[in-house]
Write a protein that holds these residues in place. Structure first.
Motif, short mmCIF file in Angstrom:
data_model
loop_
_atom_site.label_atom_id
_atom_site.label_comp_id
_atom_site.label_asym_id
_atom_site.label_seq_id
_atom_site.Cartn_x
_atom_site.Cartn_y
_atom_site.Cartn_z
N ILE A 54 -48.55 -23.91 4.68
CA ILE A 54 -49.01 -24.78 5.75
C ILE A 54 -49.23 -24.02 7.05
N LEU A 55 -48.85 -22.75 7.08
CA LEU A 55 -49.12 -21.90 8.23
C LEU A 55 -50.42 -21.14 8.03
N PRO A 56 -51.17 -20.90 9.12
CA PRO A 56 -52.35 -20.04 8.98
C PRO A 56 -51.94 -18.68 8.46
N PRO A 57 -52.60 -18.17 7.43
CA PRO A 57 -52.21 -16.88 6.85
C PRO A 57 -52.54 -15.73 7.79
N ASP A 58 -51.72 -14.69 7.76
CA ASP A 58 -52.01 -13.49 8.54
C ASP A 58 -53.19 -12.73 7.93
N HIS A 59 -53.33 -12.84 6.60
CA HIS A 59 -54.37 -12.10 5.90
C HIS A 59 -55.45 -13.05 5.39
N LEU A 60 -56.70 -12.71 5.65
CA LEU A 60 -57.83 -13.52 5.21
C LEU A 60 -58.67 -12.70 4.24
N ASN A 61 -58.76 -13.14 3.00
CA ASN A 61 -59.52 -12.41 1.99
C ASN A 61 -61.00 -12.32 2.36
N GLY A 62 -61.56 -11.13 2.25
CA GLY A 62 -62.98 -10.95 2.51
C GLY A 62 -63.35 -10.88 3.97
N VAL A 63 -62.36 -10.78 4.87
CA VAL A 63 -62.62 -10.66 6.30
C VAL A 63 -62.19 -9.26 6.73
N LYS A 64 -63.02 -8.59 7.54
CA LYS A 64 -62.81 -7.18 7.86
C LYS A 64 -61.55 -6.91 8.66
N MET A 65 -61.12 -7.89 9.47
CA MET A 65 -60.00 -7.64 10.36
C MET A 65 -58.94 -8.71 10.19
N GLU A 66 -57.67 -8.31 10.33
CA GLU A 66 -56.57 -9.25 10.22
C GLU A 66 -56.46 -10.07 11.50
N ARG A 154 -56.39 -38.02 7.88
CA ARG A 154 -56.31 -37.41 9.20
C ARG A 154 -54.87 -37.01 9.49
N VAL A 155 -54.71 -35.88 10.15
CA VAL A 155 -53.36 -35.37 10.43
C VAL A 155 -53.23 -35.12 11.93
N SER A 156 -52.18 -35.64 12.52
CA SER A 156 -51.93 -35.41 13.94
C SER A 156 -51.09 -34.15 14.13
N TRP A 157 -51.08 -33.65 15.36
CA TRP A 157 -50.26 -32.48 15.66
C TRP A 157 -48.78 -32.78 15.41
N ASP A 158 -48.33 -33.97 15.75
CA ASP A 158 -46.92 -34.34 15.53
C ASP A 158 -46.57 -34.30 14.04
N GLU A 159 -47.48 -34.79 13.19
CA GLU A 159 -47.23 -34.75 11.74
C GLU A 159 -47.13 -33.31 11.26
N TYR A 160 -48.00 -32.47 11.79
CA TYR A 160 -48.02 -31.08 11.34
C TYR A 160 -46.76 -30.32 11.79
N ASN A 210 -48.96 -21.46 20.51
CA ASN A 210 -50.14 -20.83 19.92
C ASN A 210 -50.71 -21.67 18.78
N LEU A 211 -49.81 -22.19 17.95
CA LEU A 211 -50.25 -23.06 16.86
C LEU A 211 -50.92 -24.32 17.40
N LYS A 212 -50.34 -24.87 18.47
CA LYS A 212 -50.90 -26.08 19.07
C LYS A 212 -52.28 -25.81 19.65
N ASP A 213 -52.43 -24.68 20.34
CA ASP A 213 -53.73 -24.30 20.90
C ASP A 213 -54.76 -24.14 19.80
N ARG A 214 -54.35 -23.50 18.72
CA ARG A 214 -55.23 -23.31 17.58
C ARG A 214 -55.61 -24.65 16.94
N TRP A 215 -54.64 -25.56 16.91
CA TRP A 215 -54.86 -26.91 16.36
C TRP A 215 -55.95 -27.62 17.15
N TYR A 216 -55.84 -27.56 18.47
CA TYR A 216 -56.83 -28.24 19.32
C TYR A 216 -58.21 -27.59 19.20
N GLN A 217 -58.24 -26.27 19.01
CA GLN A 217 -59.52 -25.58 18.85
C GLN A 217 -60.23 -26.02 17.56
N ALA A 218 -59.44 -26.32 16.53
CA ALA A 218 -60.01 -26.73 15.25
C ALA A 218 -60.52 -28.17 15.27
N ASP A 219 -60.15 -28.92 16.30
CA ASP A 219 -60.54 -30.33 16.41
C ASP A 219 -61.96 -30.42 16.96
#
Length: 373
Positions: A54-66, A154-160, A210-219
């Motif tokens: 449920i956490l964003p992975p540090d490693h992304l397959n097929g992406v040049k940079m971590e 739909r998932v809220s930030w509080d649920e996450y 940081n997770l919350k900021d990322r959450w709002y960016q994805a919205d």
């Protein structure tokens, strides 16, 4: 049907074959119907996977940079092998691995001229990258289900954040009560979550922010602070969204930019990680770090070769579905193993440089070619 007729019917070779096939089918059906399905084991594996992802992975397959700005050292293997990469990791038998590599070679070699061109490699890279994208979409369905307990899509930030903190050892009822009362989520210094947060190198509050900021960016607009399944995919995998890819680039530039001009110079990009060199082995690692990043900066990222990388250049470089980048990667991969300098890859060259393409070295490659052919 009389006994004589039955005997006559069975006497026909074709009829006997049909009868045998019918009996075999009945036996197989009976075997399947009496074999219990292990649904509980399947559900258990799916649940474990959901809880761990449920956490964003540090490693992304097929992406040049971590995510942290490091180069993806496994990139070439990921875009050359695709989903077959796991097979090479699990199979240590060189002969089988050689055959698998030869099968891949034949698939990349579309025109069957026994050599791989840059265009053929480019097409293959795009195809394998698409495989990684499809796998991320499939996994995201499981992950989204785990953070959407009411199933409303739909998932809220509080649920996450409730699900996140519970997965890190906190009491669900206590965290839910604090969220309900709009209390600050102060975590126990001895809890698993704090130990994990320390491992990330960030204070606990900063990680959540940081997770919350990322959450709002994805919205996506119009913002409602609720993520759909597609938006949650962007939250976990920024490479699936142009906006989230830009956000990822912005964070990388912020972390590497030393003079605050929101661009990256070569010295900034190749700066060594925090830490001191204590021995020769560490010095060699640091030397390789500088060498690899300098080559990547000058040959691939700095598109106009002005010595400065802008966020736009870094974004283009990191976009896994950029066909121009895929062609550059194809040329680079060919150059690594192209011993006869004909701008193509031949089977012998791929087998000899198998460690670059698969992560494992296939010994006695010349003999293997003669054996297989």
């Amino acid at each position: 049907m009389s006994c004589l007729a039955m005997v006559t019917w069975l006497a026909s070779p074709c009829s006997r074959a049909l009868c045998c096939l019918w009996l075999l089918g009945m036996l197989l059906l009976a075997n399947v119907s009496t074999r219990p399905a292990n649904h509980s084991a399947i559900r258990e594996r799916a649940t474990n996977r959901e809880e761990n992802e449920i956490l964003p992975p540090d490693h992304l397959n097929g992406v040049k940079m971590e995510m942290d700005g490091h180069l993806n050292k496994e990139f070439h293997q990921e875009v050359f092998l695709g989903k077959a990469r796991d097979e090479f990791e699990e199979d240590s038998e060189p002969r089988r691995s050689r055959r698998k590599l030869m099968v891949i070679f034949s698939k990349v070699d579309v025109n069957a001229d026994r050599k791989i061109s840059a265009k053929e490699m480019q097409r293959w890279i795009m195809e394998k990258t698409a495989e990684h994208f499809q796998e991320a979409v499939r996994e995201n369905k499981l992950h989204f289900r785990s953070v959407d307990p009411d199933g409303d899509g739909r998932v809220s930030w509080d649920e996450y954040q409730l699900k996140f903190l519970v997965s890190k050892g906190h009491n669900e009822r206590e965290i839910a009560e604090r969220i309900k009362n709009n209390e600050d989520l102060k975590v126990d210094e001895e809890s698993e979550s704090v130990r994990w947060l320390r491992f990330t190198g960030l204070p606990s509050g900063e990680v959540l922010e940081n997770l919350k900021d990322r959450w709002y960016q994805a919205d996506n607009p119009p913002a409602d602070l609720l993520l759909t399944e597609e938006e949650f995919l962007s939250f976990l995998h920024p490479e699936h969204s142009r906006g989230m890819l830009q956000f990822m680039v912005k964070e990388i530039v912020r972390d590497l930019d030393q003079d605050g001009d929101k661009r990256l110079s070569l010295p900034e990009f190749i700066s060594l990680p925090v830490g001191t060199v204590e021995n020769q082995q560490a010095q060699d690692i640091d030397d390789n770090w500088v060498k690899d990043r300098k080559r990547e900066f000058e040959e691939l990222i700095d598109a106009n070769h002005d010595g400065i990388v802008t966020p736009e250049e870094l974004e283009e470089y990191m976009d896994p579905m950029n066909e121009y980048n895929a062609l550059n990667e194809a040329k680079q991969m060919i150059a690594i193993a192209d011993e006869n300098q004909n701008q193509h890859l031949e089977l012998e060259e791929i087998l000899k440089y198998s460690e670059f393409f698969t992560g494992s070295k296939l010994v006695d490659y010349a003999r293997s070619v003669h054996e297989e052919f």
